[in-house]
Write an enzyme that holds these catalytic residues in place. Structure first.
Site, PDB file in Angstrom:
ATOM      1  N   LYS A  14     -11.484 -12.433   5.810  1.00  0.00           N
ATOM      2  CA  LYS A  14     -12.840 -11.742   6.541  1.00  0.00           C
ATOM      3  C   LYS A  14     -13.179 -10.738   5.489  1.00  0.00           C
ATOM      4  O   LYS A  14     -14.404 -10.673   5.049  1.00  0.00           O
ATOM      5  CB  LYS A  14     -12.553 -10.854   7.792  1.00  0.00           C
ATOM      6  CG  LYS A  14     -12.132 -12.019   8.930  1.00  0.00           C
ATOM      7  CD  LYS A  14     -11.864 -11.072  10.321  1.00  0.00           C
ATOM      8  CE  LYS A  14     -10.557 -10.040  10.203  1.00  0.00           C
ATOM      9  NZ  LYS A  14      -9.366 -10.663  10.188  1.00  0.00           N
ATOM     10  N   ARG A  88     -12.288  -6.154  18.370  1.00  0.00           N
ATOM     11  CA  ARG A  88     -10.888  -6.847  18.351  1.00  0.00           C
ATOM     12  C   ARG A  88     -10.442  -6.978  19.684  1.00  0.00           C
ATOM     13  O   ARG A  88      -9.396  -7.617  20.142  1.00  0.00           O
ATOM     14  CB  ARG A  88      -9.887  -6.126  17.456  1.00  0.00           C
ATOM     15  CG  ARG A  88      -9.629  -6.654  16.239  1.00  0.00           C
ATOM     16  CD  ARG A  88      -8.575  -5.832  15.445  1.00  0.00           C
ATOM     17  NE  ARG A  88      -7.731  -6.407  14.589  1.00  0.00           N
ATOM     18  CZ  ARG A  88      -7.931  -6.318  13.289  1.00  0.00           C
ATOM     19  NH1 ARG A  88      -9.041  -5.541  12.880  1.00  0.00           N
ATOM     20  NH2 ARG A  88      -7.081  -6.585  12.642  1.00  0.00           N
ATOM     21  N   ARG A 127      -0.722 -10.645  -0.831  1.00  0.00           N
ATOM     22  CA  ARG A 127      -2.044 -10.099  -1.088  1.00  0.00           C
ATOM     23  C   ARG A 127      -1.742  -8.724  -1.606  1.00  0.00           C
ATOM     24  O   ARG A 127      -1.166  -7.798  -1.386  1.00  0.00           O
ATOM     25  CB  ARG A 127      -2.542 -10.106   0.325  1.00  0.00           C
ATOM     26  CG  ARG A 127      -4.045  -9.203   0.564  1.00  0.00           C
ATOM     27  CD  ARG A 127      -4.788  -9.496   1.637  1.00  0.00           C
ATOM     28  NE  ARG A 127      -4.277  -8.717   2.856  1.00  0.00           N
ATOM     29  CZ  ARG A 127      -4.922  -9.026   4.177  1.00  0.00           C
ATOM     30  NH1 ARG A 127      -6.045  -9.861   4.078  1.00  0.00           N
ATOM     31  NH2 ARG A 127      -4.399  -8.376   5.223  1.00  0.00           N
ATOM     32  N   ARG A 161      -1.102  -3.275   1.025  1.00  0.00           N
ATOM     33  CA  ARG A 161      -0.962  -2.559   2.297  1.00  0.00           C
ATOM     34  C   ARG A 161       0.345  -2.553   2.792  1.00  0.00           C
ATOM     35  O   ARG A 161       1.261  -3.629   2.843  1.00  0.00           O
ATOM     36  CB  ARG A 161      -1.925  -3.340   3.252  1.00  0.00           C
ATOM     37  CG  ARG A 161      -3.380  -2.921   2.769  1.00  0.00           C
ATOM     38  CD  ARG A 161      -4.419  -3.977   3.658  1.00  0.00           C
ATOM     39  NE  ARG A 161      -3.796  -4.241   5.235  1.00  0.00           N
ATOM     40  CZ  ARG A 161      -4.671  -4.946   6.007  1.00  0.00           C
ATOM     41  NH1 ARG A 161      -5.948  -5.274   5.450  1.00  0.00           N
ATOM     42  NH2 ARG A 161      -4.082  -5.194   7.253  1.00  0.00           N
ATOM     43  N   ARG A 172       0.943  -8.348  14.256  1.00  0.00           N
ATOM     44  CA  ARG A 172      -0.356  -8.436  14.336  1.00  0.00           C
ATOM     45  C   ARG A 172      -1.123  -9.768  14.822  1.00  0.00           C
ATOM     46  O   ARG A 172      -2.052  -9.766  15.512  1.00  0.00           O
ATOM     47  CB  ARG A 172      -1.079  -8.360  12.777  1.00  0.00           C
ATOM     48  CG  ARG A 172      -0.948  -6.907  12.328  1.00  0.00           C
ATOM     49  CD  ARG A 172      -0.891  -6.778  10.879  1.00  0.00           C
ATOM     50  NE  ARG A 172      -1.992  -7.038   9.984  1.00  0.00           N
ATOM     51  CZ  ARG A 172      -1.973  -7.394   8.693  1.00  0.00           C
ATOM     52  NH1 ARG A 172      -0.820  -7.578   8.029  1.00  0.00           N
ATOM     53  NH2 ARG A 172      -3.057  -7.831   8.007  1.00  0.00           N
TER      54      ARG A 172
HETATM   55  P1  ADP Z   1      -6.246  -7.530   9.447  1.00  0.00           P
HETATM   56  O1  ADP Z   1      -7.438  -8.133   9.737  1.00  0.00           O
HETATM   57  O2  ADP Z   1      -5.875  -7.997   7.956  1.00  0.00           O
HETATM   58  O3  ADP Z   1      -5.074  -7.310  10.191  1.00  0.00           O
HETATM   59  P2  ADP Z   1      -7.722  -4.795   9.125  1.00  0.00           P
HETATM   60  O4  ADP Z   1      -7.762  -4.144   7.783  1.00  0.00           O
HETATM   61  O5  ADP Z   1      -8.905  -5.331   9.667  1.00  0.00           O
HETATM   62  O6  ADP Z   1      -6.677  -6.173   8.824  1.00  0.00           O
HETATM   63  O7  ADP Z   1      -6.764  -3.897  10.034  1.00  0.00           O
HETATM   64  C1  ADP Z   1      -5.660  -3.559   9.983  1.00  0.00           C
HETATM   65  C2  ADP Z   1      -5.053  -2.569  11.191  1.00  0.00           C
HETATM   66  O8  ADP Z   1      -6.198  -1.634  11.572  1.00  0.00           O
HETATM   67  C3  ADP Z   1      -5.039  -3.401  12.252  1.00  0.00           C
HETATM   68  O9  ADP Z   1      -3.767  -4.066  12.369  1.00  0.00           O
HETATM   69  C4  ADP Z   1      -4.909  -2.526  13.380  1.00  0.00           C
HETATM   70  O10 ADP Z   1      -3.687  -1.524  13.442  1.00  0.00           O
HETATM   71  C5  ADP Z   1      -6.071  -1.455  12.734  1.00  0.00           C
HETATM   72  N1  ADP Z   1      -7.451  -1.874  13.305  1.00  0.00           N
HETATM   73  C6  ADP Z   1      -8.467  -2.124  12.917  1.00  0.00           C
HETATM   74  N2  ADP Z   1      -9.628  -2.522  13.413  1.00  0.00           N
HETATM   75  C7  ADP Z   1      -9.182  -2.433  14.396  1.00  0.00           C
HETATM   76  C8  ADP Z   1      -9.827  -2.488  15.809  1.00  0.00           C
HETATM   77  N3  ADP Z   1     -11.337  -2.826  15.907  1.00  0.00           N
HETATM   78  N4  ADP Z   1      -9.366  -2.212  17.021  1.00  0.00           N
HETATM   79  C9  ADP Z   1      -7.906  -1.909  17.052  1.00  0.00           C
HETATM   80  N5  ADP Z   1      -7.214  -1.615  15.740  1.00  0.00           N
HETATM   81  C10 ADP Z   1      -7.881  -2.021  14.611  1.00  0.00           C
END
Ligand code: ADP
Ligand code: ZN
Length: 215
Positions: A14, A88, A127, A161, A172
């Site tokens: 994404k 999400r 990554r 990360r 996740r």
């Molecule tokens: P990825 O899609 O690779 O898991 P992101 O960078 O989008 O990574 O998100 C990393 C973390 O940030 C998630 O695992 C969560 O803890 C938090 N997070 C990000 N976006 C949201 C969301 N929309 N709702 C709840 N938690 C979120």
């Protein structure tokens, strides 16, 4: 003006595709993951509060992430938004619909980025990104040309990360299947959903997304 959601599990690509849309179309990327990491490294109260949840691979509360998105949508002018990692949960999806309504905008597409789970572990654990410009790399499939130096901006600040390890990734993924994957059905029912094969080459995925947005 085009507003699009990129939907898919961690490691689907994404962020990579969102960055391309920013470069090629001047759209605005709204990544709640990036916003939360920024809040965290700034040491804000909210950032500290969410750090442990993020590292363990859990979801931050709807209230917090909806607040972050609301702030951006209310303050911003844009040539179209790319929602990356948001919504999400179904609650976040409803909230986004209401927020877009309020500012007189609509959602144009929701792109489901489809991948095999077996590919995700390798993608995510290899990554790393440039902390300066956000470029995304991978140990095996897409390393920097010069070891330790970003191809795009020359920065040597390449970072991994805290949640890109196998244990957090499993959590996740579980959160994704329990709470986020129902959004595929939700947007399908609304008539907004398109899908791309996110295991294809970055270029080809970008081409497929372009076709959907130009349609
Ligand atoms: P990825 O899609 O690779 O898991 P992101 O960078 O989008 O990574 O998100 C990393 C973390 O940030 C998630 O695992 C969560 O803890 C938090 N997070 C990000 N976006 C949201 C969301 N929309 N709702 C709840 N938690 C979120
Ligand atoms: Zn860079």
């Amino acid at each position: 003006m085009t507003n699009v959601i990129l939907l898919g599990p961690p490691g689907a690509g994404k962020g990579t595709q969102a960055k391309r849309l920013v470069d090629e179309r001047g759209m605005t990327q709204l990544s709640t993951g990036d916003m939360l990491r920024a809040a965290r490294s700034s040491g804000s109260e909210m950032g500290l509060k969410v750090a442990a949840v993020m590292d363990a691979g859990g979801l931050v509360t709807d209230e917090i992430v909806i607040g972050l998105i609301r702030e951006k949508l209310e303050s911003g002018e844009s040539n179209g938004y790319i929602f990356d990692g948001f919504p999400r949960t179904l609650g976040q999806a409803d909230a986004l619909g209401a927020l877009l309504d309020q500012i007189g905008q609509k959602l144009d597409a929701v792109i489901s980025m489809q991948v095999d789970d077996s590919a995700l572990v390798r993608r995510v654990t290899g990554r790393y990104t440039c902390a300066n410009c956000g470029a995304v790399y991978h140990d095996e499939t897409h390393p920097t040309k010069v070891d330790g130096v970003c191809d795009s901006c020359g920065s040597t600040n390449l970072v991994r990360r805290a949640d890109d390890n196998e244990e957090s990734l499993r959590h996740r993924l579980m959160e994704y299947y329990k709470k986020t994957s129902p959004l595929i059905g939700y947007y399908y029912a609304k008539g907004d959903l398109s899908s791309v094969d996110a295991l294809a080459k970055v270029e080809d995925v970008a081409g497929a997304i372009k076709d959907i947005l130009d349609r």
